[in-house]
Design an enzyme around this catalytic site. Structure first.
Site, short mmCIF file in Angstrom:
data_model
loop_
_atom_site.label_atom_id
_atom_site.label_comp_id
_atom_site.label_asym_id
_atom_site.label_seq_id
_atom_site.Cartn_x
_atom_site.Cartn_y
_atom_site.Cartn_z
N ASP A 1 7.45 83.97 26.71
CA ASP A 1 7.88 82.78 26.00
C ASP A 1 6.94 81.61 26.22
O ASP A 1 6.05 81.65 27.08
CB ASP A 1 9.32 82.40 26.41
CG ASP A 1 9.53 82.39 27.92
OD1 ASP A 1 8.53 82.34 28.66
OD2 ASP A 1 10.69 82.42 28.35
N ASN B 1 22.06 80.56 33.66
CA ASN B 1 23.14 80.93 32.73
C ASN B 1 22.97 82.37 32.24
O ASN B 1 23.58 82.77 31.26
CB ASN B 1 23.18 79.96 31.55
CG ASN B 1 21.87 79.93 30.76
OD1 ASN B 1 20.98 80.74 31.03
ND2 ASN B 1 21.76 79.03 29.80
N HIS C 1 20.16 83.76 31.11
CA HIS C 1 19.17 84.00 30.05
C HIS C 1 17.99 84.84 30.53
O HIS C 1 17.68 84.85 31.72
CB HIS C 1 18.72 82.69 29.38
CG HIS C 1 17.80 81.82 30.16
ND1 HIS C 1 18.08 80.51 30.46
CD2 HIS C 1 16.56 82.04 30.67
CE1 HIS C 1 17.07 79.97 31.11
NE2 HIS C 1 16.13 80.88 31.27
N GLU D 1 18.95 82.41 25.14
CA GLU D 1 20.09 81.72 25.73
C GLU D 1 21.39 82.47 25.41
O GLU D 1 21.41 83.33 24.51
CB GLU D 1 20.15 80.29 25.18
CG GLU D 1 18.93 79.45 25.51
CD GLU D 1 18.96 78.89 26.94
OE1 GLU D 1 19.56 79.52 27.83
OE2 GLU D 1 18.37 77.81 27.16
C1 GLP Z 1 12.81 79.93 32.50
C2 GLP Z 1 11.97 81.01 31.78
C3 GLP Z 1 12.49 82.37 32.09
C4 GLP Z 1 12.68 82.41 33.59
C5 GLP Z 1 13.88 81.59 33.97
C6 GLP Z 1 14.09 81.44 35.45
O1 GLP Z 1 13.51 79.13 31.64
N1 GLP Z 1 11.86 80.88 30.37
O2 GLP Z 1 11.59 83.36 31.63
O3 GLP Z 1 12.94 83.72 34.00
O4 GLP Z 1 13.88 80.36 33.31
O5 GLP Z 1 13.25 80.49 36.00
P1 GLP Z 1 13.07 80.29 37.56
O6 GLP Z 1 12.32 81.47 38.06
O7 GLP Z 1 12.30 79.01 37.69
O8 GLP Z 1 14.43 80.20 38.15
#
Ligand code: GLP
Length: 251
Positions: free
Chosen positions: A75, A144, A146, A151
């Site tokens: 992404d 959440n 995702h 989402e």
């Molecule tokens: C972000 C990314 C995801 C990631 C998630 C967790 O929004 N788009 O691909 O896995 O949130 O992030 P973190 O590792 O900082 O908790």
């Protein structure tokens, strides 16, 4: 490490983040050892900072090269300039691509500066197909539930698309957008759930107590689009690599 089957997936439980990261890196190294032109799906976020640090510090002594590897990131924010210091382009360059021997032409990240995002999402799907699909996809998990930027409520049939970020995700990621920098985009381009499920093998990494609620919902609740990560139980070749903190009291 102990492991348990939950539905179609394997949960591997590591003592701490360090053990988990070493094991995840070894998985990537063995994938590249068995197929040097592997197509690897990559994720961002704080979870992957220690992973990329370990991979870039150790790949040469493991006899690995990324020269023939192809990568697709999950992404990117939208809209955002690739060179913006908060973009996932900048994150990937700083934390991995500038430190390994990958060829720039083999790196793919959704273009957050695309003038026509509808075209961009179709081209991204096309590029994954032309590469022969993803052999090994790494994933994190949002608070959440995702995956990528899919989402809660995203269709399991979704392919790469433009999405609006939820308040929970905006709050979780806001620390990465310091006040002095650019405003945080409220949209993103993300591989869809069906795109992610098309990968041959999926590995989700989660450590720390902030992930325990999302993991609990993904592993114990119903398989529902309200918890996107729950769909990974249907894949068959998905592994959750978690630490004791993230698992909490679950099993
Ligand atoms: C972000 C990314 C995801 C990631 C998630 C967790 O929004 N788009 O691909 O896995 O949130 O992030 P973190 O590792 O900082 O908790």
């Amino acid at each position: 490490m102990r492991s348990k089957r939950v539905g179609g997936l394997t949960v591997e439980v590591y003592r701490d983040m360090r053990e988990l990261i070493n094991a995840a890196a070894e998985l990537l190294f063995s994938q590249l050892r068995s197929k040097k032109e592997s197509v690897i799906g990559l994720a961002t976020g704080s979870t992957f900072l220690p992973f990329y640090a370990y991979v870039s510090a150790n790949y040469r002594k493991e006899g690995i090269s990324f020269r023939d590897a192809v990568t697709f990131n999950l992404d990117e924010y939208y809209p955002i300039a690739n060179e913006d210091s908060n973009s996932y382009h900048s994150y990937m360059t700083a934390n991995l691509f500038s430190k390994i021997d990958i060829q720039a032409a083999n790196v793919h990240i959704p273009d957050g500066s695309a003038v026509n995002p509808d075209l961009e999402v179709m081209e991204y799907e096309g590029a994954i197909l032309r590469a022969g699909g993803i052999d090994l996809q790494f994933l994190g998990i949002g608070r959440n539930g995702h995956i990528g930027f899919n989402e809660p409520g995203t269709s399991f049939e979704s392919r790469t698309h433009v999405t609006s970020l939820t308040d929970s995700t905006l709050a979780a990621n806001r620390p990465f957008f310091p006040d002095s920098g650019s405003p945080m985009p409220v949209k993103a381009i993300t591989m869809g759930i069906a795109t992610i499920l098309s990968a041959h093998r999926l590995v989700l990494l989660a450590f720390g107590k902030t992930k325990s609620d999302a993991l609990y919902a993904a592993l114990n609740g119903p398989v529902t689009k309200e918890v996107p990560a729950s769909v990974l139980r249907k894949h068959g070749k998905a592994t959750f690599m978690v630490d004791e903190d993230a698992l909490g009291e679950m099993f």
